[in-house]
Write an enzyme that holds these catalytic residues in place. Structure first.
Site, PDB file in Angstrom:
ATOM      1  N   ALA A   1       0.830  -1.209   0.000  1.00 20.40           N
ATOM      2  CA  ALA A   1       0.000   0.000   0.000  1.00 20.40           C
ATOM      3  C   ALA A   1       0.860   1.252   0.000  1.00 20.40           C
ATOM      4  O   ALA A   1       1.992   1.257   0.502  1.00 20.40           O
ATOM      5  CB  ALA A   1      -0.912  -0.001   1.232  1.00 20.40           C
TER       6      ALA A   1
ATOM      7  N   ALA B   1      20.768   3.342   9.034  1.00 14.86           N
ATOM      8  CA  ALA B   1      20.342   2.497   7.901  1.00 14.86           C
ATOM      9  C   ALA B   1      20.564   1.024   8.224  1.00 14.86           C
ATOM     10  O   ALA B   1      19.915   0.486   9.106  1.00 14.86           O
ATOM     11  CB  ALA B   1      21.047   2.925   6.612  1.00 14.86           C
TER      12      ALA B   1
ATOM     13  N   ASP C   1      16.160  15.678  11.307  1.00 11.54           N
ATOM     14  CA  ASP C   1      16.266  14.237  11.122  1.00 11.54           C
ATOM     15  C   ASP C   1      17.370  13.658  12.013  1.00 11.54           C
ATOM     16  O   ASP C   1      17.194  12.614  12.643  1.00 11.54           O
ATOM     17  CB  ASP C   1      16.545  13.916   9.653  1.00 11.54           C
ATOM     18  CG  ASP C   1      16.572  12.416   9.389  1.00 11.54           C
ATOM     19  OD1 ASP C   1      15.539  11.758   9.601  1.00 11.54           O
ATOM     20  OD2 ASP C   1      17.631  11.912   8.992  1.00 11.54           O
TER      21      ASP C   1
ATOM     22  N   LYS D   1      17.052  10.954  15.310  1.00  9.47           N
ATOM     23  CA  LYS D   1      17.898   9.773  15.502  1.00  9.47           C
ATOM     24  C   LYS D   1      18.561   9.806  16.880  1.00  9.47           C
ATOM     25  O   LYS D   1      18.654   8.777  17.563  1.00  9.47           O
ATOM     26  CB  LYS D   1      18.963   9.706  14.402  1.00  9.47           C
ATOM     27  CG  LYS D   1      18.392   9.457  13.011  1.00  9.47           C
ATOM     28  CD  LYS D   1      19.478   9.540  11.945  1.00  9.47           C
ATOM     29  CE  LYS D   1      18.898   9.331  10.551  1.00  9.47           C
ATOM     30  NZ  LYS D   1      19.932   9.461   9.498  1.00  9.47           N
TER      31      LYS D   1
ATOM     32  N   GLY E   1      20.959   5.420   1.831  1.00  6.14           N
ATOM     33  CA  GLY E   1      20.710   4.682   0.600  1.00  6.14           C
ATOM     34  C   GLY E   1      19.518   3.764   0.721  1.00  6.14           C
ATOM     35  O   GLY E   1      19.373   3.056   1.717  1.00  6.14           O
TER      36      GLY E   1
END
Length: 381
Positions: A63, A169, A237, A241, A361
């Protein structure tokens, strides 16, 4: 009288195809860069995972904010075309109902959105038997009441919530901090370069004789920044974190407690994205002045720093700022778009545990999400 058991190859032969594999049913929300990489990674790895781990990974829902494709038997490699043809408008409750109607077990919700409103559905999914995996940081940075209530619900329903990709990541950072903290290790400081995009920008700006706007344009064209690079340059951002790591240590901090240095000049913060991109040369002079005034053999790094008395729930200081560090330090030696995390503990003293590697990435992040899915899958009955 002894009994002899004859070795009957017909009776003793095991047909491996008749062994029932554990089926994991996955609903993925968000199929932009990270989400689409994740779907393709799962589909391309299904046969190998089935062979090696006796797991059948079945994506029964995919979705975005507008439409959903629901398929009991899972997506195929043509899922994008199928969703265009058969996707329908929905609300998240319909995905839960579909799982119930089709008696789907071993359920995992994967949130690859950046949607603040979607995370409010987490509790309902947990209530209905779903584990949670998320690259979306928002649920872990909302107010402490939401944070604690969600974890109480997870505990009561015996569900897991994994979010290794929230910081770093695909790097094994959050798991490492959790293990250290749960083992009783006193973590005294966590510091590092948390943003792959800002790592690239300041690594390049420090090393090359280029205007800041040229470096920023290069980062944009390489796909390192958000579509509007101000989302990187404002520092929020990185602040999120840092807050996530603080809360892993059971510190009672809110986002408002973080001191964040916004790198965007005030008169460029509220203009349209197009206006900002047309005016980024206005960043050149102030950053060139900073560079000129910097000591020799020093370089710029945009650093997040969790320090203070971390043994107290309210004793932490959370700072995010542009700092100048020696070129021969661990932070100063950083290259490319890598992230680096220094974890200082009582036992290790002045020598931190260092975790470094690709911090950005879509493919790397998707692989980290995939890892979280497999960790939960291995623990399911």
């Amino acid at each position: 009288m002894s009994t002899q058991v004859l070795d009957n190859p017909v009776i003793n032969r095991i047909d491996l195809n008749t062994i029932k594999k554990k089926k994991i049913n996955i609903a993925i929300f968000g199929h932009g860069n990270v989400g689409s990489h994740l779907v393709n990674q799962i589909i391309s790895s299904k046969e190998e995972i089935s062979r090696r781990r006796d797991l059948e990974l079945n994506i029964f829902a995919i979705a975005n904010s507008k439409t959903v494709l629901l398929q009991q038997d899972g997506l195929t490699k043509n899922w994008i075309d199928e969703k265009i043809e058969s996707g329908k408008e929905y609300n998240p409750e319909e995905v839960i109902s579909f799982a119930k109607t089709n008696n789907l077990q071993n359920l995992i919700l994967v949130d690859n959105t950046a949607d603040a409103s979607f995370v409010r559905n987490y509790s309902n999914f947990v209530e209905n038997g779903f584990h949670l995996v998320s690259s979306n940081k928002i649920a872990n940075t909302l107010d402490l009441n939401f944070y604690k209530d969600l974890r109480q619900k997870l505990t009561s329903k015996k569900r897991q919530y994994l979010y290794e990709t929230n910081v770093g990541a695909g790097l094994p950072l959050i798991d490492t901090i959790k293990l250290l903290h749960l083992s009783g290790e006193n973590i005294t400081r966590i510091r590092g370069v948390f943003s792959g995009s800002l790592s690239y920008i300041f690594n390049t700006f420090s090393e090359e004789d280029k205007p800041f706007s040229a470096v920023l344009n290069s980062a944009i064209h390489k796909g390192f920044t958000e579509p509007d690079p101000r989302e990187d340059l404002c520092g929020n951002d990185v602040g999120r974190k840092l807050l996530i790591l603080a809360r892993e240590l059971d510190l009672h901090n809110e986002f408002e407690d973080i001191s964040i240095q916004n790198l965007i000049p005030k008169d460029l913060r509220k203009v349209s994205k197009e206006d900002f991109l047309n005016r980024i040369q206005e960043l050149d002079v102030p950053f060139q002045i900073k560079k000129k005034n910097q000591s020799k053999y020093f370089v710029f790094r945009y650093v997040a720093d969790l320090h203070g008395d971390l043994s107290k729930e309210t004793g932490a200081l959370l700072d995010v700022s542009l700092v100048s560090v020696p070129k021969n330090s661990m932070l100063g030696a950083l290259k490319g778009s890598d992230s680096i995390f220094e974890i200082y503990t009582e036992s290790y003293g002045d020598n931190p545990i260092v975790i470094q590697g690709a911090g950005a990435g879509a493919a790397v992040t998707a692989r980290g999400v995939f890892g979280d899915i497999l960790r939960i899958s291995d623990k399911e009955n």
